[in-house]
Design an enzyme around this catalytic site. Structure first.
Site, PDB file in Angstrom:
ATOM      1  N   ASP A  27      -4.152   2.785  15.410  1.00 31.07           N
ATOM      2  CA  ASP A  27      -5.031   2.602  14.268  1.00 31.07           C
ATOM      3  C   ASP A  27      -4.609   2.002  12.854  1.00 31.07           C
ATOM      4  OD1 ASP A  27      -7.481   2.994  12.920  1.00 31.07           O
ATOM      5  OD2 ASP A  27      -7.257   5.018  12.535  1.00 31.07           O
ATOM      6  N   SER A  72     -12.073   2.638  22.868  1.00 35.00           N
ATOM      7  CA  SER A  72     -12.743   3.722  22.939  1.00 35.00           C
ATOM      8  C   SER A  72     -14.155   3.858  23.258  1.00 35.00           C
ATOM      9  CB  SER A  72     -12.655   4.686  21.850  1.00 35.00           C
ATOM     10  OG  SER A  72     -13.768   4.464  20.717  1.00 35.00           O
ATOM     11  N   ASN A  75     -16.388   2.604  20.521  1.00 39.03           N
ATOM     12  CA  ASN A  75     -15.883   1.252  19.862  1.00 39.03           C
ATOM     13  C   ASN A  75     -17.003   0.041  20.350  1.00 39.03           C
ATOM     14  OD1 ASN A  75     -12.171   1.332  20.284  1.00 39.03           O
ATOM     15  ND2 ASN A  75     -13.653   1.844  18.483  1.00 39.03           N
ATOM     16  N   GLU A 214       2.818  18.051  20.422  1.00 34.55           N
ATOM     17  CA  GLU A 214       3.026  17.860  18.948  1.00 34.55           C
ATOM     18  C   GLU A 214       2.493  16.615  18.367  1.00 34.55           C
ATOM     19  OE1 GLU A 214       4.672  20.039  17.263  1.00 34.55           O
ATOM     20  OE2 GLU A 214       5.384  21.349  18.852  1.00 34.55           O
TER      21      GLU A 214
HETATM   22  C1  FPP Z   1      -8.028   0.439  15.709  1.00 32.45           C
HETATM   23  O1  FPP Z   1      -7.894  -0.252  14.563  1.00 32.45           O
HETATM   24  C2  FPP Z   1      -7.617  -0.395  16.639  1.00 32.45           C
HETATM   25  C3  FPP Z   1      -8.750  -0.618  17.802  1.00 32.45           C
HETATM   26  C4  FPP Z   1     -10.019  -0.323  17.920  1.00 32.45           C
HETATM   27  C5  FPP Z   1      -8.240  -1.473  18.907  1.00 32.45           C
HETATM   28  C6  FPP Z   1      -6.858  -1.575  19.513  1.00 32.45           C
HETATM   29  C7  FPP Z   1      -6.435  -2.747  20.072  1.00 32.45           C
HETATM   30  C8  FPP Z   1      -5.187  -3.217  20.317  1.00 32.45           C
HETATM   31  C9  FPP Z   1      -3.948  -3.058  19.460  1.00 32.45           C
HETATM   32  C10 FPP Z   1      -5.283  -4.234  21.239  1.00 32.45           C
HETATM   33  C11 FPP Z   1      -4.822  -3.717  22.328  1.00 32.45           C
HETATM   34  C12 FPP Z   1      -4.121  -4.911  23.223  1.00 32.45           C
HETATM   35  C13 FPP Z   1      -3.835  -4.543  24.575  1.00 32.45           C
HETATM   36  C14 FPP Z   1      -3.190  -5.802  25.128  1.00 32.45           C
HETATM   37  C15 FPP Z   1      -3.953  -3.337  25.195  1.00 32.45           C
HETATM   38  P1  FPP Z   1      -9.110  -0.329  13.597  1.00 32.45           P
HETATM   39  O2  FPP Z   1      -9.761  -1.575  14.039  1.00 32.45           O
HETATM   40  O3  FPP Z   1     -10.099   1.059  13.704  1.00 32.45           O
HETATM   41  O4  FPP Z   1      -8.610  -0.383  12.181  1.00 32.45           O
HETATM   42  P2  FPP Z   1      -9.342   0.179  10.696  1.00 32.45           P
HETATM   43  O5  FPP Z   1      -9.290   1.533  10.873  1.00 32.45           O
HETATM   44  O6  FPP Z   1      -8.294  -0.578   9.770  1.00 32.45           O
HETATM   45  O7  FPP Z   1     -10.360  -0.696  10.562  1.00 32.45           O
END
Ligand code: FPP
Length: 249
Positions: A27, A72, A75, A214
């Site tokens: 996150d 998710s 998302n 945990e």
């Molecule tokens: C949460 O941060 C992150 C996500 C919803 C996306 C996670 C995806 C990646 C790290 C890329 C994955 C790549 C591969 C190759 C599997 P957020 O956008 O909710 O952050 P915020 O809470 O600061 O807005």
């Protein structure tokens, strides 16, 4: 006087108490980008780069399973632009970069409901899973269009069908039957769950599997998360008492 533990060596990880499976809620990509006046997609790109480093760090530390929450079931509610950007990053990694992991003896596995993903992404998942299925080094489970409740819903559907068609008696629906109907069948439950960015929520991740995990909540935003912070989380885990509902002798 208290000195912060600056180096990984000082965490003195006990090789006999290493977790086999760590799950991570990655996150903070958006906030990382906003802090730099960059578009959110730049945060996701940096997040993917952080993940790549953490995969190798986890392998070096001897973990057997790493499960990461990449997208998710909730998302999809983000803007079309952001969903598109995350899907493009996934597409790129699935089709190109994951092959490098396979060369390094890493098995790739996707959990979640793949049917809502674009067909080319579904095909790329199938290809990388088949290519890497014999790899022994470590398994990386990528949660894509994943929700813990949705996973349970799908598992209940499969079990109900087995009962309706006479393959299983309702009285024989044990916890093992449910465990084996989940996307994570065959994978031990995570001993440790990490969430970055200072948020302290589960957000529908691995609801069944974390019964005895945990938790480690890190203030770091995911793109900044590194091997040292992973070691810190493991150190924290190793120094907690796990009782599984029982009493320590
Ligand atoms: C949460 O941060 C992150 C996500 C919803 C996306 C996670 C995806 C990646 C790290 C890329 C994955 C790549 C591969 C190759 C599997 P957020 O956008 O909710 O952050 P915020 O809470 O600061 O807005």
């Amino acid at each position: 006087m208290f000195f912060a533990k600056e180096t990984a060596e000082e965490y003195q990880l006990n090789p006999e108490k290493m977790p086999k499976h760590i799950a991570i809620i990655m996150d903070g990509n958006g906030r990382w980008a906003t802090k730099r006046s960059l578009p959110r997609k730049a945060g996701h790109k940096a997040g993917a780069e952080a993940l790549e480093k953490i995969i190798y760090a986890a392998k070096e530390l001897g973990l057997e399973h790493l499960t990461v929450y990449a997208f998710s079931t909730e998302n999809w509610k983000r803007s079309e632009e952001e969903v598109g950007a995350i899907m493009d990053i996934l597409r790129f990694y699935l089709k190109n970069y994951f092959k490098k992991f396979v060369k390094d003896d890493i098995r790739m596995h996707v959990i979640g409901d793949k049917t809502r993903l674009d067909q080319d992404i579904q095909d790329a998942i199938e290809e990388i899973e088949a290519l890497s299925k014999e790899k022994q080094g470590m398994t990386v489970h990528i949660a894509l269009n994943y929700g813990g409740r949705d996973e349970l819903r799908r598992a209940v559907g499969k079990i109900a069908q087995d009962v309706a068609e006479g393959r299983l008696a309702a009285a024989d629906v044990t916890e093992d039957v449910i465990t084996n109907a989940l996307d994570t069948a065959g994978t031990p439950d995570p001993e440790l769950m990490i969430r970055t960015s200072g948020e302290e929520r589960i957000s529908n991740f691995l609801l069944w599997q974390i019964a005895y995990s945990e938790f480690y909540f890190s203030d770091m935003l995911w793109p900044d998360f590194d091997k040292k912070e992973l070691e810190k989380a493991i150190y924290y885990y190793q120094n907690r008492e796990r009782r599984f509902g029982g009493r320590l002798k």
